[in-house]
Enzyme design. Structure first.
Site, PDB file in Angstrom:
ATOM      1  N   ASP A  61      -4.899  -9.656 -18.505  1.00 40.79           N
ATOM      2  CA  ASP A  61      -3.413  -9.506 -18.078  1.00 40.79           C
ATOM      3  C   ASP A  61      -3.128  -9.522 -16.947  1.00 40.79           C
ATOM      4  O   ASP A  61      -3.828  -9.440 -15.562  1.00 40.79           O
ATOM      5  CB  ASP A  61      -2.944  -8.147 -18.843  1.00 40.79           C
ATOM      6  CG  ASP A  61      -2.987  -8.148 -20.243  1.00 40.79           C
ATOM      7  OD1 ASP A  61      -3.124  -8.914 -20.521  1.00 40.79           O
ATOM      8  OD2 ASP A  61      -2.460  -7.131 -21.144  1.00 40.79           O
ATOM      9  N   LYS A  83       1.593 -12.259 -19.193  1.00 35.26           N
ATOM     10  CA  LYS A  83       2.780 -13.017 -18.241  1.00 35.26           C
ATOM     11  C   LYS A  83       2.874 -13.411 -16.733  1.00 35.26           C
ATOM     12  O   LYS A  83       2.777 -12.421 -16.527  1.00 35.26           O
ATOM     13  CB  LYS A  83       4.131 -12.347 -18.551  1.00 35.26           C
ATOM     14  CG  LYS A  83       4.026 -12.370 -20.632  1.00 35.26           C
ATOM     15  CD  LYS A  83       5.414 -11.369 -20.631  1.00 35.26           C
ATOM     16  CE  LYS A  83       5.493 -11.185 -22.014  1.00 35.26           C
ATOM     17  NZ  LYS A  83       7.167 -10.063 -22.006  1.00 35.26           N
ATOM     18  N   MET A 197       8.810  -0.369 -18.844  1.00 30.28           N
ATOM     19  CA  MET A 197       9.377  -1.539 -19.105  1.00 30.28           C
ATOM     20  C   MET A 197      10.715  -0.859 -19.380  1.00 30.28           C
ATOM     21  O   MET A 197      11.835  -1.825 -20.171  1.00 30.28           O
ATOM     22  CB  MET A 197       9.062  -1.693 -20.293  1.00 30.28           C
ATOM     23  CG  MET A 197       7.336  -3.047 -20.174  1.00 30.28           C
ATOM     24  SD  MET A 197       6.861  -3.157 -21.797  1.00 30.28           S
ATOM     25  CE  MET A 197       6.955  -1.890 -22.657  1.00 30.28           C
TER      26      MET A 197
END
Ligand code: SAH
Length: 291
Positions: A61, A83, A197
């Site tokens: 990741d 991402k 987050m």
């Protein structure tokens, strides 16, 4: 990707470590779902290190420190599966299905994720796909940002004078909105609140906590790139948390509570860097959350 690999003697040393610790053999056709820790590559576990050095393919990741990939076997395939710049390069379902298909080819598959794979990282979803498909897997826990990252900011997750409870919350629901959480219970029940987050919705979260009775002037902090060489720590108050969190896209852990004040004494990274602020007065509001 070009990378400097470790040499044969260094690989042998890792193998020796695995032997001494009696670490399990990474069998063909297995998937190991491992946490790489929050950023400092030294926070990888011995099992994680062993997994990196013995896998045939690594799907990693964005939050994984790429220095760790130097420990991969020569010829191991490295696939970025995260991402970047806010864009999802790989769909979650594609990653899960890829794990199944490469394992079925008899490869030793390492799924390497930031922090701990089972903490807000969709590791459980991937494990469920593997379980459904009948692919054997092992979970290798990692140091999660909400504990290890805070420790690098000199903020302990618990201290008996400040909190007997700590709550980990995601500020980002599956649809990108603020998750539908009972913020009043969290405000009342947890002196220390750690948010993952949560940059985008930090202001809204702070408002909900204040309207549930938390003190607007309570200590809070934004810890960005925790445990990385470019870590920053912004100490603020609950009412200013939204402002302090805005304007940057770097990963950040937000923390609210008296324990933030302990940083004034426990900022060991600052001490390493020669920051001599001198002993600051430490006035903690004693909590009584033990019931
Ligand atoms: N599984 C990870 C969390 C993945 S969710 C873990 O256990 O740590 C991604 C969020 O984790 C980021 O948005 C941020 O809130 C937090 N995070 C991960 N690494 C971080 C770091 N080095 N510094 C600050 N926050 C981090």
């Amino acid at each position: 990707m070009s990378r400097d690999l470790i040499n044969a003697a260094e690989r042998a040393a890792i193998q020796r470590l695995a032997d001494i610790l009696a670490l399990p053999v990474f069998e063909r056709g297995w998937v190991w779902l491992a946490g790489a820790g929050p950023g400092d590559p030294g926070l990888i576990t011995a099992l994680g290190l062993h997994a990196i050095s013995s896998s045939d393919i690594i799907l990693y990741d964005a939050l994984v420190n790429e220095a760790l990939l130097k420990l991969a076997r020569p010829g191991a395939e490295l696939i970025f599966a995260g991402k970047r710049a806010g864009k999802q390069s790989c769909k979650q379902s594609d990653i899960s299905h890829m794990l199944v298909s490469v394992a079925r080819k008899g490869m030793r598959v390492l799924r390497l994720k930031g922090g701990d794979p089972f903490v807000f990282g969709r590791g459980a979803e991937e494990a469920l796909t593997l379980a459904r498909a009948g692919v054997p897997f092992r979970v290798v826990p990692g140091v999660t940002a909400g504990i290890g990252g805070l420790a690098y900011a000199g903020i302990p997750a618990t201290h008996r004078d400040t909190n007997h409870v700590v709550t980990f919350v995601t500020g980002h629901g599956a649809d990108g909105k603020l998750p539908d959480i009972d913020w009043t219970s969290i405000a009342h029940g947890s002196p220390t609140i750690v948010l993952y987050m949560a940059r985008k919705h930090a202001g809204e979260i702070a408002e909900k906590l204040i309207s549930a009775g938390r003190d607007a002037g309570e200590a809070a902090a934004v810890v960005s790139n925790a445990s990385c060489s470019d870590q920053t720590v912004h100490v603020t108050t609950l009412s200013q948390l939204g402002v302090a969190s805005a304007g940057s896209a770097t990963p950040a852990i937000l923390v609210i509570g008296e324990s933030v004040k302990l940083r004034a004494r426990l900022d060991w990274i600052g001490a390493l860097a020669g920051n001599t602020r001198g002993p600051e007065p430490l006035q903690l509001v004693q909590v009584n959350d033990a019931g």
